[in-house]
Design an enzyme around this catalytic site. Structure first.
Site, PDB file in Angstrom:
ATOM      1  N   GLY A  49     122.807   3.205 -35.449  1.00 52.33           N
ATOM      2  CA  GLY A  49     123.924   3.552 -34.583  1.00 52.33           C
ATOM      3  C   GLY A  49     123.636   3.029 -33.187  1.00 52.33           C
ATOM      4  O   GLY A  49     122.503   2.630 -32.879  1.00 52.33           O
ATOM      5  N   GLN A  54     123.971   3.083 -24.172  1.00 52.11           N
ATOM      6  CA  GLN A  54     122.767   2.273 -24.419  1.00 52.11           C
ATOM      7  C   GLN A  54     122.947   0.817 -24.003  1.00 52.11           C
ATOM      8  O   GLN A  54     121.963   0.080 -23.913  1.00 52.11           O
ATOM      9  CB  GLN A  54     122.382   2.344 -25.897  1.00 52.11           C
ATOM     10  CG  GLN A  54     121.938   3.741 -26.328  1.00 52.11           C
ATOM     11  CD  GLN A  54     121.534   3.768 -27.780  1.00 52.11           C
ATOM     12  OE1 GLN A  54     122.362   3.965 -28.649  1.00 52.11           O
ATOM     13  NE2 GLN A  54     120.262   3.526 -28.060  1.00 52.11           N
ATOM     14  N   CYS A 103     114.851   5.732 -31.889  1.00 47.84           N
ATOM     15  CA  CYS A 103     115.999   5.335 -31.070  1.00 47.84           C
ATOM     16  C   CYS A 103     115.719   3.970 -30.467  1.00 47.84           C
ATOM     17  O   CYS A 103     114.609   3.730 -29.969  1.00 47.84           O
ATOM     18  CB  CYS A 103     116.203   6.364 -29.955  1.00 47.84           C
ATOM     19  SG  CYS A 103     117.552   5.967 -28.833  1.00 47.84           S
ATOM     20  N   LEU A 104     116.709   3.095 -30.487  1.00 44.40           N
ATOM     21  CA  LEU A 104     116.522   1.759 -29.913  1.00 44.40           C
ATOM     22  C   LEU A 104     116.226   1.823 -28.419  1.00 44.40           C
ATOM     23  O   LEU A 104     115.633   0.898 -27.867  1.00 44.40           O
ATOM     24  CB  LEU A 104     117.772   0.905 -30.155  1.00 44.40           C
ATOM     25  CG  LEU A 104     118.052   0.539 -31.622  1.00 44.40           C
ATOM     26  CD1 LEU A 104     119.433  -0.089 -31.747  1.00 44.40           C
ATOM     27  CD2 LEU A 104     116.984  -0.401 -32.160  1.00 44.40           C
ATOM     28  N   HIS A 145     122.852  12.390 -33.111  1.00 43.56           N
ATOM     29  CA  HIS A 145     122.047  11.549 -32.224  1.00 43.56           C
ATOM     30  C   HIS A 145     122.943  10.668 -31.350  1.00 43.56           C
ATOM     31  O   HIS A 145     122.722  10.554 -30.137  1.00 43.56           O
ATOM     32  CB  HIS A 145     121.096  10.700 -33.088  1.00 43.56           C
ATOM     33  CG  HIS A 145     120.216   9.762 -32.338  1.00 43.56           C
ATOM     34  ND1 HIS A 145     118.837   9.896 -32.300  1.00 43.56           N
ATOM     35  CD2 HIS A 145     120.504   8.662 -31.585  1.00 43.56           C
ATOM     36  CE1 HIS A 145     118.336   8.919 -31.557  1.00 43.56           C
ATOM     37  NE2 HIS A 145     119.318   8.156 -31.117  1.00 43.56           N
ATOM     38  N   GLU A 146     123.964  10.056 -31.967  1.00 47.11           N
ATOM     39  CA  GLU A 146     124.828   9.140 -31.200  1.00 47.11           C
ATOM     40  C   GLU A 146     125.713   9.895 -30.212  1.00 47.11           C
ATOM     41  O   GLU A 146     125.894   9.449 -29.070  1.00 47.11           O
ATOM     42  CB  GLU A 146     125.668   8.277 -32.142  1.00 47.11           C
ATOM     43  CG  GLU A 146     124.857   7.362 -33.057  1.00 47.11           C
ATOM     44  CD  GLU A 146     123.795   6.555 -32.337  1.00 47.11           C
ATOM     45  OE1 GLU A 146     123.995   6.164 -31.175  1.00 47.11           O
ATOM     46  OE2 GLU A 146     122.728   6.319 -32.948  1.00 47.11           O
ATOM     47  N   HIS A 149     123.913  10.774 -27.127  1.00 45.52           N
ATOM     48  CA  HIS A 149     123.824   9.672 -26.154  1.00 45.52           C
ATOM     49  C   HIS A 149     125.012   9.695 -25.187  1.00 45.52           C
ATOM     50  O   HIS A 149     124.856   9.399 -23.999  1.00 45.52           O
ATOM     51  CB  HIS A 149     123.822   8.318 -26.867  1.00 45.52           C
ATOM     52  CG  HIS A 149     122.470   7.849 -27.309  1.00 45.52           C
ATOM     53  ND1 HIS A 149     121.417   7.670 -26.437  1.00 45.52           N
ATOM     54  CD2 HIS A 149     122.002   7.491 -28.523  1.00 45.52           C
ATOM     55  CE1 HIS A 149     120.362   7.223 -27.107  1.00 45.52           C
ATOM     56  NE2 HIS A 149     120.686   7.118 -28.380  1.00 45.52           N
TER      57      HIS A 149
HETATM   58 NI    NI Z   1     119.466   6.450 -29.940  1.00 50.41          NI
END
Ligand code: NI
Length: 188
Positions: A49, A54, A103-104, A145-146, A149
């Site tokens: 995701g 981000q 997480c990226l 999680h998304e 963000h």
């Molecule tokens: Ni993330």
């Protein structure tokens, strides 16, 4: 369409408030291009995701997609490409589950995070159509999680025991098998 830079922990964009989109704004070329960028960037980076924060865009849009045999998360059940605009999540029931997340925007680290086992997601798709669906298990975790963000929250903030923080290498070496066995029975 282009692959954008993913900002990492410590970048102020990850802590910014995001604004909701008016349905008519969704049809603008700028917002449609932003959605395409999110999809391209998620796929290029191998994420499950990606949220607009981000890539330093303070709007309430996130994308989710888990392909079979996902490169970063092969144990995750597949999720078709989903564009979440103005998403809202409502927990269904009291049950929670500890999920080992990465997480990226937090390169190299994973950790155990409590998530609601089931959530009801309400959002607009990229054409502005209202959608409502239930998500369970690891997919519910990915959605939480998304959406976190978009509220300026990183999974790190939700790690209740910092001793569960680990590198991806250590996850593979010491924790992967037990985690995969533990989540194998979760609802899909
Ligand atoms: Ni993330």
């Amino acid at each position: 369409m282009s692959v954008r830079e993913i900002v990492t922990a410590g970048h102020p964009a990850l802590r910014q408030c995001t604004r909701e989109l008016a349905p008519e704004e969704l049809h603008t070329p700028a917002i449609q291009a932003l959605i395409d960028d999110l999809i391209d960037t998620m796929r290029f980076a191998g994420g499950a995701g990606l949220a607009a924060t981000q890539i330093a865009e303070p709007v309430r849009i996130a994308v989710v997609e888990v392909v079979p045999d996902h490169p970063r998360y092969p144990y995750k059940p597949p999720i078709p490409l989903t564009v979440l605009v103005n998403p809202e999540l409502e927990p269904v029931g009291e049950e929670t589950v500890e999920i080992n997340e990465g997480c990226l925007s937090v390169p190299g680290l994973r950790g155990e995070v409590p998530r609601h086992l089931t959530v009801r997601a309400r959002y607009l798709d990229r054409r502005g159509e209202p959608r409502e669906e239930l998500r369970r298990g690891l997919a519910a975790g990915t959605f939480q999680h998304e959406v976190d963000h978009l509220d300026g929250i990183l999974f790190l903030d939700r790690v209740t025991d910092p001793r569960t923080l680990m590198t991806w290498e250590s996850f593979e070496r010491f924790h992967r098998d037990a985690f995969v066995a533990r989540v194998a029975g979760l609802p899909r």
